[in-house]
Design a protein around this motif. Sequence first.
Motif, PDB file in Angstrom:
ATOM      1  N   UNK A  50       0.892  -1.176   0.021  1.00  0.00           N
ATOM      2  CA  UNK A  50       0.169  -0.038   0.112  1.00  0.00           C
ATOM      3  C   UNK A  50       0.983   1.244   0.032  1.00  0.00           C
ATOM      4  N   UNK A  51       0.593   2.271  -0.508  1.00  0.00           N
ATOM      5  CA  UNK A  51       1.221   3.555  -0.371  1.00  0.00           C
ATOM      6  C   UNK A  51       0.626   4.273   0.868  1.00  0.00           C
ATOM      7  N   UNK A  52       1.233   4.795   1.650  1.00  0.00           N
ATOM      8  CA  UNK A  52       1.003   5.552   3.063  1.00  0.00           C
ATOM      9  C   UNK A  52       1.211   6.969   2.765  1.00  0.00           C
ATOM     10  N   UNK A  53       0.296   7.948   3.448  1.00  0.00           N
ATOM     11  CA  UNK A  53       0.631   9.158   3.049  1.00  0.00           C
ATOM     12  C   UNK A  53       0.412   9.817   4.584  1.00  0.00           C
ATOM     13  N   UNK A  54       1.145  10.844   4.866  1.00  0.00           N
ATOM     14  CA  UNK A  54       0.986  11.802   6.075  1.00  0.00           C
ATOM     15  C   UNK A  54       0.353  13.040   5.682  1.00  0.00           C
ATOM     16  N   UNK A  55      -0.744  13.591   6.442  1.00  0.00           N
ATOM     17  CA  UNK A  55      -1.003  14.906   5.955  1.00  0.00           C
ATOM     18  C   UNK A  55      -1.221  15.785   7.207  1.00  0.00           C
ATOM     19  N   UNK A  56      -0.711  17.045   7.074  1.00  0.00           N
ATOM     20  CA  UNK A  56      -0.772  17.998   8.371  1.00  0.00           C
ATOM     21  C   UNK A  56      -0.763  19.372   7.604  1.00  0.00           C
ATOM     22  N   UNK A  57      -1.238  20.324   8.758  1.00  0.00           N
ATOM     23  CA  UNK A  57      -0.910  21.794   8.305  1.00  0.00           C
ATOM     24  C   UNK A  57       0.094  22.182   8.463  1.00  0.00           C
ATOM     25  N   UNK A  58       0.683  23.292   7.643  1.00  0.00           N
ATOM     26  CA  UNK A  58       1.965  24.054   7.613  1.00  0.00           C
ATOM     27  C   UNK A  58       1.733  25.090   8.601  1.00  0.00           C
ATOM     28  N   UNK A  61       5.781  26.730  14.131  1.00  0.00           N
ATOM     29  CA  UNK A  61       6.968  27.618  14.652  1.00  0.00           C
ATOM     30  C   UNK A  61       7.309  26.693  16.039  1.00  0.00           C
ATOM     31  N   UNK A  62       8.361  27.248  16.432  1.00  0.00           N
ATOM     32  CA  UNK A  62       8.756  26.499  17.598  1.00  0.00           C
ATOM     33  C   UNK A  62       7.855  26.660  18.749  1.00  0.00           C
ATOM     34  N   UNK A  63       7.815  25.422  19.355  1.00  0.00           N
ATOM     35  CA  UNK A  63       6.740  25.157  20.458  1.00  0.00           C
ATOM     36  C   UNK A  63       5.288  25.068  20.013  1.00  0.00           C
ATOM     37  N   UNK A  64       5.086  24.936  18.627  1.00  0.00           N
ATOM     38  CA  UNK A  64       3.635  24.728  18.353  1.00  0.00           C
ATOM     39  C   UNK A  64       3.576  22.958  17.632  1.00  0.00           C
ATOM     40  N   UNK A  65       2.421  22.501  17.654  1.00  0.00           N
ATOM     41  CA  UNK A  65       2.263  21.413  17.156  1.00  0.00           C
ATOM     42  C   UNK A  65       0.957  21.172  16.338  1.00  0.00           C
ATOM     43  N   UNK A  66       0.771  20.206  15.592  1.00  0.00           N
ATOM     44  CA  UNK A  66      -0.279  20.100  14.580  1.00  0.00           C
ATOM     45  C   UNK A  66      -0.541  18.572  14.511  1.00  0.00           C
ATOM     46  N   UNK A  67      -1.980  18.252  14.383  1.00  0.00           N
ATOM     47  CA  UNK A  67      -2.348  16.848  14.062  1.00  0.00           C
ATOM     48  C   UNK A  67      -1.990  16.314  12.815  1.00  0.00           C
ATOM     49  N   UNK A 124      -1.864  11.049  14.630  1.00  0.00           N
ATOM     50  CA  UNK A 124      -0.462  11.468  15.452  1.00  0.00           C
ATOM     51  C   UNK A 124      -0.643  12.927  15.400  1.00  0.00           C
ATOM     52  N   UNK A 125       0.543  13.278  16.189  1.00  0.00           N
ATOM     53  CA  UNK A 125       0.949  14.572  16.303  1.00  0.00           C
ATOM     54  C   UNK A 125       2.340  15.009  15.960  1.00  0.00           C
ATOM     55  N   UNK A 126       2.497  16.176  15.398  1.00  0.00           N
ATOM     56  CA  UNK A 126       3.841  16.714  14.693  1.00  0.00           C
ATOM     57  C   UNK A 126       4.033  17.864  15.641  1.00  0.00           C
ATOM     58  N   UNK A 127       5.099  17.943  16.347  1.00  0.00           N
ATOM     59  CA  UNK A 127       5.547  18.976  17.235  1.00  0.00           C
ATOM     60  C   UNK A 127       6.947  19.422  16.849  1.00  0.00           C
ATOM     61  N   UNK A 128       7.102  20.895  16.615  1.00  0.00           N
ATOM     62  CA  UNK A 128       8.187  21.648  16.496  1.00  0.00           C
ATOM     63  C   UNK A 128       8.717  22.031  17.915  1.00  0.00           C
ATOM     64  N   UNK A 129       9.723  21.382  18.574  1.00  0.00           N
ATOM     65  CA  UNK A 129      10.092  21.615  19.773  1.00  0.00           C
ATOM     66  C   UNK A 129      10.913  22.838  19.709  1.00  0.00           C
ATOM     67  N   UNK A 130      10.634  23.618  20.971  1.00  0.00           N
ATOM     68  CA  UNK A 130      11.345  24.791  21.091  1.00  0.00           C
ATOM     69  C   UNK A 130      12.348  24.465  21.841  1.00  0.00           C
ATOM     70  N   UNK A 140      10.532  28.759   6.679  1.00  0.00           N
ATOM     71  CA  UNK A 140      10.394  28.553   5.393  1.00  0.00           C
ATOM     72  C   UNK A 140      10.589  27.255   4.970  1.00  0.00           C
ATOM     73  N   UNK A 141      11.334  26.229   5.915  1.00  0.00           N
ATOM     74  CA  UNK A 141      11.674  25.006   5.365  1.00  0.00           C
ATOM     75  C   UNK A 141      10.597  24.035   5.243  1.00  0.00           C
ATOM     76  N   UNK A 142      10.934  23.204   4.351  1.00  0.00           N
ATOM     77  CA  UNK A 142       9.683  22.026   4.096  1.00  0.00           C
ATOM     78  C   UNK A 142       9.951  20.855   4.991  1.00  0.00           C
ATOM     79  N   UNK A 143       9.071  20.612   5.729  1.00  0.00           N
ATOM     80  CA  UNK A 143       9.087  19.516   6.737  1.00  0.00           C
ATOM     81  C   UNK A 143       8.356  18.382   6.300  1.00  0.00           C
ATOM     82  N   UNK A 144       8.869  17.118   6.140  1.00  0.00           N
ATOM     83  CA  UNK A 144       8.377  16.034   5.674  1.00  0.00           C
ATOM     84  C   UNK A 144       8.162  15.050   6.678  1.00  0.00           C
TER      85      UNK A 144
END
Length: 150
Positions: A50-58, A61-67, A124-130, A140-144
């Motif tokens: 199967x082909x897996x995908x991860x989708x999240x909002x852009x 910033x440091x200290x923030x997180x998205x689903x 899951x959750x993607x966190x940008x650690x502060x 402006x970096x692309x996070x994958x």
Amino acid sequence: MRKLSKKSRVTAAVAGVALVAVGGGAAYAYWTTTGSGNGTATNSTGGGTVTLHATFAGGLAPGNQVSVAYTADNATTSSTVVGALSANVTTDVASCLPEWFEVTAVTSNSSVAANTTGTSVGAGVLKFKDEAVNQDACKGAVVKVNVTSS
């Protein structure tokens, strides 16, 4: 030849009908037996890949997180089950360090039907650690988020 009276004809007809009703004098026979048998068939070779995908909002910033939503596409003709998910982060800027991010992948064995796209297989959750360092390299970096299953 003697002619039958009307009463005799009725009696003969009734007798004929009665004879047919009780089997018409015919005998029925059948055989009984016992037996055994078996059947075979070859199972599918598996659901394939199967082909897996991860989708999240852009806009992290440091200290923030998205689903993060994890989905699967199954282009095969067999349904399959996606097991436990593993995820990691990469970026397109060498000085924007992947270890500044944390990503989780929560799932249970999710069935993915044949010839389907976008089947939910986890979250899951993607966190940008502060961190206590300058993290301007991530502006402006692309996070994958890379995801695999076992």
